[in-house]
Design a protein around this motif. Structure first.
Motif, short mmCIF file in Angstrom:
data_model
loop_
_atom_site.label_atom_id
_atom_site.label_comp_id
_atom_site.label_asym_id
_atom_site.label_seq_id
_atom_site.Cartn_x
_atom_site.Cartn_y
_atom_site.Cartn_z
N GLU A 114 0.90 -1.26 -0.03
CA GLU A 114 0.15 0.06 -0.13
C GLU A 114 0.89 1.40 -0.08
O GLU A 114 2.05 1.36 0.49
N ASN A 115 0.27 2.33 -0.61
CA ASN A 115 0.87 3.60 -0.73
C ASN A 115 1.00 4.26 0.78
O ASN A 115 0.10 3.92 1.39
N ASP A 116 1.94 4.76 1.26
CA ASP A 116 2.29 5.17 2.40
C ASP A 116 2.23 7.02 2.55
O ASP A 116 3.22 7.45 1.63
N PHE A 117 1.36 7.49 3.35
CA PHE A 117 1.58 9.03 3.64
C PHE A 117 2.00 9.17 5.07
O PHE A 117 1.05 8.83 5.99
N ILE A 118 3.24 9.72 5.33
CA ILE A 118 3.50 10.17 6.75
C ILE A 118 3.67 11.49 6.88
O ILE A 118 4.57 12.19 6.22
N LEU A 119 2.97 12.08 7.84
CA LEU A 119 3.26 13.63 8.24
C LEU A 119 3.70 13.49 9.70
O LEU A 119 2.59 13.32 10.43
N SER B 148 6.04 11.68 15.98
CA SER B 148 4.85 11.37 16.46
C SER B 148 4.44 11.87 14.86
O SER B 148 4.52 12.85 14.37
N ALA B 149 3.62 10.84 14.31
CA ALA B 149 2.83 10.90 12.93
C ALA B 149 1.52 10.74 12.83
O ALA B 149 0.78 9.85 13.46
N GLY B 150 0.94 11.89 11.98
CA GLY B 150 -0.57 11.50 11.89
C GLY B 150 -1.32 12.07 12.91
O GLY B 150 -2.58 12.51 12.56
N SER B 151 -0.86 12.60 14.08
CA SER B 151 -1.81 13.20 15.16
C SER B 151 -2.53 14.40 14.58
O SER B 151 -3.71 14.76 14.79
N ILE B 152 -1.63 15.19 13.86
CA ILE B 152 -2.16 16.47 13.65
C ILE B 152 -3.57 16.17 12.53
O ILE B 152 -4.49 16.87 12.72
N LEU B 153 -3.28 15.45 11.64
CA LEU B 153 -4.35 15.33 10.54
C LEU B 153 -5.51 14.45 11.45
O LEU B 153 -6.53 14.71 10.72
N SER B 154 -5.27 13.82 12.28
CA SER B 154 -6.55 13.22 13.00
C SER B 154 -7.23 14.34 13.59
O SER B 154 -8.60 14.08 13.74
N ASN C 260 -13.56 5.78 5.92
CA ASN C 260 -13.67 4.85 4.88
C ASN C 260 -14.14 3.59 5.26
O ASN C 260 -14.38 3.53 6.50
N GLU C 261 -14.24 2.64 4.55
CA GLU C 261 -14.85 1.31 4.81
C GLU C 261 -13.94 0.80 5.80
O GLU C 261 -14.39 -0.32 6.32
N ASN C 262 -12.56 0.89 6.10
CA ASN C 262 -11.77 0.22 6.83
C ASN C 262 -11.89 0.98 8.25
O ASN C 262 -11.30 0.70 9.04
N GLY C 263 -12.80 2.13 8.35
CA GLY C 263 -12.97 2.75 9.52
C GLY C 263 -11.78 3.72 9.96
O GLY C 263 -11.56 4.22 11.00
N PHE D 56 -6.55 11.14 3.71
CA PHE D 56 -5.90 12.54 3.22
C PHE D 56 -5.74 12.42 1.76
O PHE D 56 -4.77 11.73 1.40
N PHE D 57 -6.43 13.16 0.78
CA PHE D 57 -6.29 13.00 -0.53
C PHE D 57 -6.59 11.81 -0.83
O PHE D 57 -5.67 11.03 -1.65
N ASN D 58 -7.51 10.90 -0.43
CA ASN D 58 -8.01 9.81 -0.73
C ASN D 58 -6.95 8.57 -0.30
O ASN D 58 -6.94 7.50 -0.91
N LEU D 59 -6.13 9.09 0.69
CA LEU D 59 -5.05 7.99 0.96
C LEU D 59 -5.05 7.83 2.37
O LEU D 59 -4.95 8.94 3.17
N GLU D 60 -5.12 6.69 3.08
CA GLU D 60 -5.11 6.41 4.52
C GLU D 60 -3.56 7.10 5.03
O GLU D 60 -2.67 6.50 4.43
N TYR D 61 -3.58 7.70 5.83
CA TYR D 61 -2.36 8.02 6.46
C TYR D 61 -2.05 7.33 7.62
O TYR D 61 -2.77 6.70 8.40
N SER D 62 -0.48 7.30 8.03
CA SER D 62 -0.06 6.46 9.28
C SER D 62 -0.15 7.31 10.14
O SER D 62 -0.01 8.55 10.44
#
Length: 852
Positions: A607-612, A640-646, A657-660, A664-670
């Motif tokens: 899977e493609n990974d997006f990490i902020l 710490s990754a993803g907390s700001i986006l959450s 999404n269907e995975n709960g 971010f831009f149609n991509l699950e972030y870590s």
């Protein structure tokens, strides 16, 4: 036949070594080879290395008790030219016969060849001539021992030596030292003629290194002299030097006690043909003059532009090319303040760190306008580096992914790009390599490639809308880095694209400490060849294929050899199992769970990974230079990754999404938190022997939007810089036995110890032991063998040991390490210790530089 030739070669080698074992071969008659030195202090044997270092003569070096270098020297022919010529002098016809089929010139050159000449030069250079007992040097050694103890307070020391004969050409020296009682410091006073220095001395005498009751040590007086000099010069005493301090030691009428008088006279200087003296004065800075484009080696500067900015005077031969604050921010010498050496050092460091100037020249001169003559003008001369510079490097590399790689990396630096001492660096890289671990159906040698470009913009200050001087003062040399990067690579078979972005702050809290805070660290990994997964991860394919052959329900999934077709067969069979289309397989079956586990890992790794992420890292070291072998290094990092986006997703009521999970831009972030601790300690054991240890602990815990850690942020074990008894990615997790390809997990423990020593010249050796493993914890992996379940899981720590050879090429070290599996936690036979401890199961590691 092969075994016989090997044995013959071995016997020849042993014979050569034995023939050279006559250690006295080159010891002249009437002389003796020095076998040992023995130092007796007050009747007791002393092995202290500082004491033995006083000796002029030391025995020949040994390797495990064997005088290897001496015997190599004895193998050499010290006069190979004469020996070669003697062959023809004794047999003149031999030279004529050789000259007929080689020519006379070639026969002469043959005498300079490696076999006749070079091998003996090598043996002489690598070897070590015998250490012959020399009475003159022994006497010098005795004098040095006497002064050593005298400098440690033993003023009535007595010394003598004896030479003991072991055999006709072997002997040893015994040194006898009688120290008598040591002297201790009694009263300490000061006589200082300058009132200004006398006041400063009163302020700092509580920190003195010489104190009443201490045993006399010359080194303490030297350190005290340097301490006082530093203190005085940091408080205005511009002309003060260590030679201005004289310690008067008085032992008359004292029994093992010494009175000390710190004597500081007047400042003495040369004026024309006479010597003058005056009281030391404390100076203040009356002006700071900065020459921004100074030309060295010429007196004609032709200043055409100048400006005064916040009490700094800036001069330029041309129009000033810098914003004034960009330079003055780096200056710690300010008008109206007391002269201080440390400000000069800080200013020089900061200006050099800007990377737009050559190391500056900072000079002081007395301000003639001051009638009291206690003011200095600070003159700072800056020579700009070229605005544009191009560099390129060509390297041969080796890593955990590729066995051999060829890389080319050109870069362009643009200095002072916005006239604020900023630096823009544009770098590109191209790499092609070969990896035997990569799926390679076409058998291409260069089957690994990577191409990329990076932009790095550095600001020599904290780039924020408000002042940070009180939090991070400029003495910490702060900077801001903005980076962007793109890379496309073909290495482990999934052909990734990697986009990165960084906004970080860097500073040095202390001289050898560094800190970095990444406000934003962005990474987007895009897999371009996901359908190739089962070609790369062969163990996963084998496990899935084995199950599919048992539950063969759809022939279209298989090829003519009844193996699953990649990608259509593997995908189709997996979907049928998980959808419940195979009636004989239910969720309670082990095979069903195995297929589910294989699919979960495939999804995670493709899977493609997006990490902020936001992270902070800190390092501290006591290492002062490259030659320092007695230091420690501590590094830690928290991310710490993803907390700001959450937070944003929750605040704006974003839908999952269907995975709960949020996208971010149609991509699950870590989303995870990660921390690491790394500690390295080196002990210098002298004589080029070093003991080095390393301990590492790291853990990454997924939460919120993730139930696992991205591959790029996970841990692996094994390899040339880790546990060297296992190949990279082939250890763990836990006691699972590395059943997958490229095994990784989200927790790691690593411990290593290495004893390094010199063998011959630049050839070094090492004995090492590596312990550690990786585990899954707090993620979606349920396999008990792979997970960490408390202290009981520490029994899964693997142990590897071995030896290594290293060759120092000055600019880097080439390293070969042989690792042996000492304790393998994955062995189910019950015999985990030393089961594979042999050369057949050893791992040869090649590396550049030391592993830690």
């Amino acid at each position: 036949m092969k075994k016989i030739s090997t044995k013959i070669s071995l016997f020849i080698l042993i014979g050569i070594i034995i023939s050279a074992c006559n250690a006295e071969k080159r010891v002249p008659d009437g002389k003796q080879l020095l076998l040992s030195n023995q130092i007796l202090v007050n009747g007791k044997k002393v092995n202290d290395e500082d004491v033995h270092n006083q000796l002029y003569q030391k025995p020949n070096s040994t390797l495990l008790g064997y005088r290897l270098r001496l015997n190599l020297y004895n193998l050499a022919n010290l006069n190979p030219d004469s020996t070669y010529q003697a062959k023809f002098t004794n047999n003149p016809g031999k030279y004529e016969r050789k000259a007929k089929w080689l020519s006379a010139k070639q026969v002469d050159r043959l005498g300079k060849s490696f076999w006749y000449h070079g091998i003996h030069d090598f043996l002489k250079k690598t070897g070590e001539p015998p250490v012959i007992i020399d009475t003159a040097k022994t006497t010098k050694s005795l004098s040095r021992l006497k002064y050593y103890y005298f400098n440690n307070g033993y003023f009535d020391v007595k010394t003598s030596y004896t030479q003991d004969t072991i055999s006709e050409k072997r002997g040893k020296i015994k040194y006898a030292i009688t120290t008598n009682k040591a002297y201790f410091l009694d009263s300490i006073k000061a006589t200082i003629s300058s009132p200004d220095l006398d006041s400063l001395y009163d302020d700092t005498k509580e920190n003195a290194l010489i104190k009443t009751g201490n045993q006399y040590k010359t080194a303490d007086f030297t350190d005290e002299k340097n301490r006082l000099t530093t203190y005085f010069r940091n408080h205005g005493a511009y002309y003060f030097q260590p030679t201005s301090i004289i310690f008067d030691i008085d032992t008359i009428g004292k029994k093992n006690k010494a009175n000390v008088n710190v004597n500081i006279g007047d400042y003495s200087y040369q004026y024309k043909d006479s010597t003058k003296t005056e009281k030391f004065k404390l100076y203040k800075i009356s002006s700071v003059d900065i020459y921004t484009d100074y030309l060295p080696n010429t007196s004609k500067q032709n200043i055409t532009d100048s400006i005064t900015y916040e009490n700094f005077n800036l001069y330029s031969r041309e129009k000033l090319k810098y914003k004034p604050h960009a330079i003055t921010d780096a200056i710690f010498i300010t008008k109206g303040t007391v002269f201080a050496d440390y400000k000069t050092v800080l200013t020089s460091r900061y200006l050099t760190n800007l990377k737009i100037f050559n190391p500056p020249s900072i000079q002081y001169e007395v301000d003639k306008k001051d009638t009291l003559n206690n003011s200095l003008i600070a003159k700072i001369y800056l020579t700009p580096r070229k605005k544009y510079s191009f560099q390129a490097s060509f390297d041969l590399t080796h890593s955990n992914i590729q066995d051999i790689g060829i890389s080319f990396s050109p870069s362009l630096s643009i200095r002072n790009i916005f006239n604020g001492a900023e630096t823009l660096e544009i770098s590109t890289r191209a790499n092609i390599g070969s990896s035997k671990d990569l799926a390679n159906p076409n058998n291409q040698f260069f089957n690994v490639s990577e191409y990329g470009v990076d932009f790095k913009l550095n600001f020599p200050r904290i780039f924020m809308p408000f002042s940070t001087e009180k939090i991070i003062p400029k003495s910490m040399i702060p900077s801001t880095l903005i980076g962007l990067g793109y890379a496309t690579q073909k290495n482990i078979g999934l052909d990734k694209e990697n986009f990165t972005g960084t906004f970080s702050y860097n500073w040095n809290p202390k001289r050898y400490n560094t800190a970095r805070f990444d406000l934003f660290n962005i990474q987007f990994v895009r897999n371009l060849n996901s359908p190739n997964y089962f070609n790369v991860y062969g163990s996963s394919y084998d496990a899935l294929n084995e199950i599919a052959q048992i539950y063969n329900t759809n022939s279209s999934y298989f090829d003519d050899n009844n193996n699953l077709i990649i990608e259509s067969g593997t995908r189709g069979f997996t979907n049928d199992v998980l959808a419940g289309n195979i009636g004989s397989l239910t969720p309670s079956d082990n095979d069903y769970q195995e297929v589910k586990s294989i699919e979960e890992r495939r999804v995670r790794l493709t899977e493609n990974d997006f990490i902020l992420a936001t992270n902070f890292s800190f390092s501290k070291t006591t290492k002062t230079d490259l030659a320092d072998n007695d230091f420690y290094l501590f590094k830690t990092k928290i991310e710490s990754a993803g907390s700001i986006l959450s937070l944003i997703s929750n605040a704006t009521n974003q839908k999952r999404n269907e995975n709960g999970n949020f996208q971010f831009f149609n991509l699950e972030y870590s989303e995870y938190i990660k921390t690491e601790f790394d500690y390295i300690k080196h002990w210098d054991l002298r004589h080029e022997k070093v003991l080095a240890v390393r301990s590492f602990f790291g853990i990454a815990i997924p939460f919120g939007n993730s139930d696992n850690i991205p591959f790029s942020r996970s841990y692996f074990s094994g390899g040339s810089n880790d546990n060297r008894a296992w190949q990279p990615y082939s250890l763990g997790p836990g006691r699972s036995g590395a059943t997958n390809d490229f095994n990784e997990a989200n927790m790691k423990i690593a411990l290593s110890a290495e004893f390094r020593f010199k063998i011959l010249g630049d050839l070094k050796g090492a004995l090492f032991a590596d312990a550690g493993n990786i585990w899954n914890v707090f993620d979606n992996v349920t396999d008990e063998k792979s997970t960490f379940n408390g202290f009981s899981s520490l029994k899964d720590i693997a142990l590897g040991s071995g030896f290594g050879l290293r060759y120092d090429l000055n600019f880097f070290v080439v390293r070969f390490d042989f690792g042996f599996k000492t304790y393998n936690p994955a062995d189910e036979s019950g015999k985990k210790w030393f089961r594979d401890y042999n050369f057949g199961n050893s791992v040869l590691n090649f590396g550049i530089n030391y592993p830690f």
